[in-house]
Scaffold this motif. Structure first.
Motif, short mmCIF file in Angstrom:
data_model
loop_
_atom_site.label_atom_id
_atom_site.label_comp_id
_atom_site.label_asym_id
_atom_site.label_seq_id
_atom_site.Cartn_x
_atom_site.Cartn_y
_atom_site.Cartn_z
N LYS A 221 0.66 -1.18 -0.16
CA LYS A 221 0.03 0.05 -0.13
C LYS A 221 0.70 1.46 0.15
O LYS A 221 1.10 2.06 -0.68
CB LYS A 221 -0.89 0.36 1.15
N LYS A 222 1.23 1.19 0.73
CA LYS A 222 3.29 2.66 0.94
C LYS A 222 3.40 2.59 0.05
O LYS A 222 3.72 3.68 -0.67
CB LYS A 222 3.91 2.35 2.35
N ILE A 224 2.54 2.36 -3.08
CA ILE A 224 1.21 3.07 -3.81
C ILE A 224 1.45 3.98 -3.87
O ILE A 224 0.91 4.76 -4.34
CB ILE A 224 0.37 1.99 -4.70
N GLU A 225 1.08 4.58 -2.46
CA GLU A 225 1.17 5.99 -2.25
C GLU A 225 2.53 6.48 -2.99
O GLU A 225 2.17 8.04 -2.93
CB GLU A 225 0.83 5.92 -0.99
N HIS A 226 3.26 5.81 -2.74
CA HIS A 226 4.86 6.40 -2.80
C HIS A 226 4.88 6.68 -4.84
O HIS A 226 6.28 7.22 -4.87
CB HIS A 226 6.15 6.29 -2.68
N GLY A 227 4.39 6.40 -5.17
CA GLY A 227 4.49 6.02 -6.88
C GLY A 227 5.73 5.20 -7.14
O GLY A 227 5.94 5.44 -8.12
#
Length: 707
Positions: A221-222, A224-227
């Motif tokens: 999840k993290k 994805i959040e950071h691209g």
């Protein structure tokens, strides 16, 4: 049992253009020559080469390697010959099978045999690395089926696997193979511990599985959040690594809270460092538990970011971050880079992966002592490195405990030989200083500086040890050569001969050969070391029936002989070692000193093994001599009036002469008496000891050295 069709499908999966005809031909031949053979497990023998070939497909090796995996036991265990293999499959296959046949005969029992066999394995690797890759696959399948062997054989093979094959797999960078070998070896060397760990893991498996899924989901999840484009893997650590942690920290399994580890695998190096920042912001990193193997790769070119953090629920989280290419290298190791195309140029990174093998080759040539050689190899197979920098920013990986001299030799032999000092951050440091990761080291050299024997007391890297010993040996040879010439010149002059006229005569080389030396210099060095006397050389020059009178000299007072015979030497100064004081009846050995003749030690003297083994010579007692020899004895007894007189009387009655006596009494009224006495041999000494033991207050009598 794996089928040949399975193996062919696996090859085509990673090499769609592979020509499978060689493998099919090898399979048919292998099935034919192994027909009727049965393994201890009861399976047809053919199952073994098929399993080995299957393991090689997991390494993604070339067609020739897979074919050799099928054929690896044909010459060793059937009527097949090397000539037949070459005729049917070609020179390349034949050479690999020949190398495997030689390796199959290796047995790592004694130190000497172990060293010699490791030498053979290194030479096999140098000739064709695929020989050892196939040998490792063979060993893995043998470990999987080890349970069918007798218990003592199981233990021997498993220990050999831990000592040699698992570290070799690690050094070649094949992580999955090393892990399997270690776990299987632990099972057969310490089954109770293995079962304890396996049972403990099984009890926590469901709990750990949920934990893995939770952490994995959070990390994904993290990302994805950071691209960041990547994947996350979670796993329970292998049993052997848990066992090592328990041993190292002296804790039980219940006290280990980080049984699992995670990997984040990304596309680029930049993303790896971004992901590192992400996990460090997510959980608090544990001090001194971060390692950057991307900037500073391991010697086998392994790369990854390693970090440990205080994760959720108070547990520790271990994370490795790497690119897809780094992951492939970590899993497949040297096999990931194996290119076997004629005339193909290797790039710089490819060359670096084989530097360690080149270094091993140098050690096997230079280090003749088996213990030294094995120590060098094991230092390389079990690398615990510190990473230090040159002033230009180049990274050098050195064993833990390395000093500036180790660093100097890692740059160049000449730099090491002339190293006189070092600086860290501009400040001078002693040569004994132990380097730490991150140090920037500048070496100060001088043409007048040369290696010293004292350096061997604190250097750690095999290259430094090898270079220093090579320099010292060269210097010793030069000194022995000079001394040999000087002794010959005096001996020849004694008989009215000019040594240098004979030295320049071609016939002198023949005399060297008569003494089994290849060159004149070898002959002269042997004389310098005391292994040969100059008179023996003169006797070869003088005509056999002609008598040449010696040039008269003033009569010398004959020295008292010491009762020792030295093979091949009849006129050399001899003295007894004060550390052990040998007497007739003791097993003895001689040590050629520098300019002080030969020192005689007891064969079991603890000091003899610290000396240069090349200068030890065979000596024997002269049975015709009957001389008194000094020996020191210690008598421990209860103190009483007249004790010294009583013990002295016992020594005299045993016909031994007392040279010196001292006594000391402690507060508990125990007396410690030291005597230096003269005896004829060790039987005479035993009579003296027995006579002293007859005194009722004597507690202990023992022989000691003078120093």
């Amino acid at each position: 049992m794996v089928r040949i069709e399975d193996i062919l499908d696996r090859i085509l999966a990673y090499n769609p253009n592979a020509d499978l005809s060689l493998i099919k031909k090898a399979y048919i031949y292998c099935a034919k020559v192994h027909k009727g053979q049965i393994r201890l497990s009861g399976e047809p023998y053919l199952s073994h080469p098929l399993e080995v070939a299957a393991i090689l497909t997991k390494m993604r090796l070339d067609v020739v390697s897979i074919a050799c995996g099928l054929l690896h036991d044909t010459v060793e265990d059937t009527k097949a010959t090397s000539e037949e293999i070459e005729k049917l499959f070609g020179k390349e296959v034949s050479t690999i099978i020949d190398g495997l046949t030689k390796l199959s005969r290796l047995s790592f029992s004694s130190i000497e045999r172990q060293a010699e066999n490791v030498r053979k394995m290194i030479l096999a690797m140098a000739q064709d690395i695929r020989v050892v890759l196939i040998k490792l696959a063979d060993r893995l399948h043998n470990m999987i089926t080890l349970g069918y062997l007798p218990t003592d054989k199981q233990r021997h093979v498993a220990q050999e696997t831990l000592d040699i094959y698992a570290p070799l797999a690690a050094r070649l960078g094949i992580g999955w193979l090393r892990t399997q070998l270690e776990d299987l070896a632990l099972y057969y060397t310490d089954q109770e511990t293995y079962q304890h760990i396996a049972h403990g893991i099984a009890k926590r498996k469901e709990e750990e599985k949920k934990y893995i899924e939770e952490i994995k989901g959070l990390l994904e999840k993290k990302l994805i959040e950071h691209g960041l484009r990547g994947r996350v893997e979670g796993r329970i650590k292998n049993i052997y690594s848990i066992y090592l942690k328990m041993q190292r920290q002296k804790i039980d399994l219940e006290q280990i809270y980080d049984l699992v580890a995670f990997r984040i695998i990304l596309k680029t190096v930049r993303e790896c460092y971004e992901a590192l920042g992400m996990v460090h912001s997510l959980w608090k990193p544990i001090p001194r538990k971060f390692k950057d193997y991307i900037a500073m790769p391991k010697p086998n070119m392994y790369q990854s970011l390693h970090t440990k953090l205080m994760g959720p629920y108070g547990g520790r989280v271990e994370i490795q971050i790497r690119t897809e290419e780094m992951h492939r290298i970590a899993e497949e190791g040297i096999a990931a880079h194996w290119r076997y195309k004629e005339g193909e140029e290797a790039d710089e990174r490819e060359v670096q992966r084989f530097v360690w093998l080149k270094q091993l080759l140098e050690w096997q040539r230079e280090l003749k002592d088996p213990k030294e050689f094995l120590k060098a190899v094991k230092t390389d197979l079990f690398p615990k490195d510190v990473y230090v920098f040159t002033p230009k920013g180049d990274v050098k990986a050195l064993p833990v405990g390395s000093t500036p001299i180790d660093f100097a030799y890692s740059i160049h032999t000449e730099v090491g030989d002339h190293c006189m000092g070092a600086k860290i951050d501009g400040k001078l440091i002693p040569l004994r200083y132990k380097l730490n990761t991150g140090n920037v080291v500048e070496i100060v050299t001088s043409p007048k500086q040369h290696p010293s024997k004292d350096w061997l007391k604190f250097v750690h890297s095999p290259k430094a040890i090898s270079c220093i010993k090579h320099y010292i040996r060269t210097q010793e040879c030069d000194q022995a050569l000079s001394l040999g010439k000087e002794l010959c010149e005096k001996a020849f002059k004694k008989y009215g001969l000019n040594f240098y006229e004979y030295l320049n005569n071609p016939g002198f080389a023949e005399i060297a050969k008569q003494f089994s030396f290849k060159t004149i210099d070898d002959l002269l060095m042997a004389i310098g070391y005391g292994k040969l006397s100059p008179k023996q050389v003169v006797n070869r020059i003088l005509p056999p029936k002609e008598t040449i009178e010696e040039i008269p000299k003033p009569p010398l007072k004959k020295e008292k002989t010491i009762g020792i015979k030295i093979k091949g030497i009849d006129d050399v100064m001899i003295k007894m070692a004060r550390c052990c004081l040998p007497i007739p009846g003791d097993k003895i050995i001689g040590y050629i000193t520098r300019g002080h003749g030969v020192t005689i030690h007891r064969a079991d003297c603890h000091n003899i093994w610290r000396l240069d083994s090349e200068r030890l010579i065979e000596v024997n007692w002269d049975k015709d001599e009957n001389l008194p020899y000094p020996v020191k004895i210690q008598v421990m007894c209860l103190d009483k009036i007249g004790l010294l007189s009583q013990i002295s009387g016992a020594i005299s009655q045993a016909k031994a002469n007392i040279i010196k006596a001292t006594s000391k009494t402690d507060l508990a009224k125990k007396a410690n008496l030291l005597f230096v006495i003269e005896v004829s041999d060790n039987r005479h000494l035993q009579k003296v000891i027995d006579a002293i033991y007859n005194i009722d207050t004597v507690l202990e009598v023992q022989r000691i050295g003078l120093t």
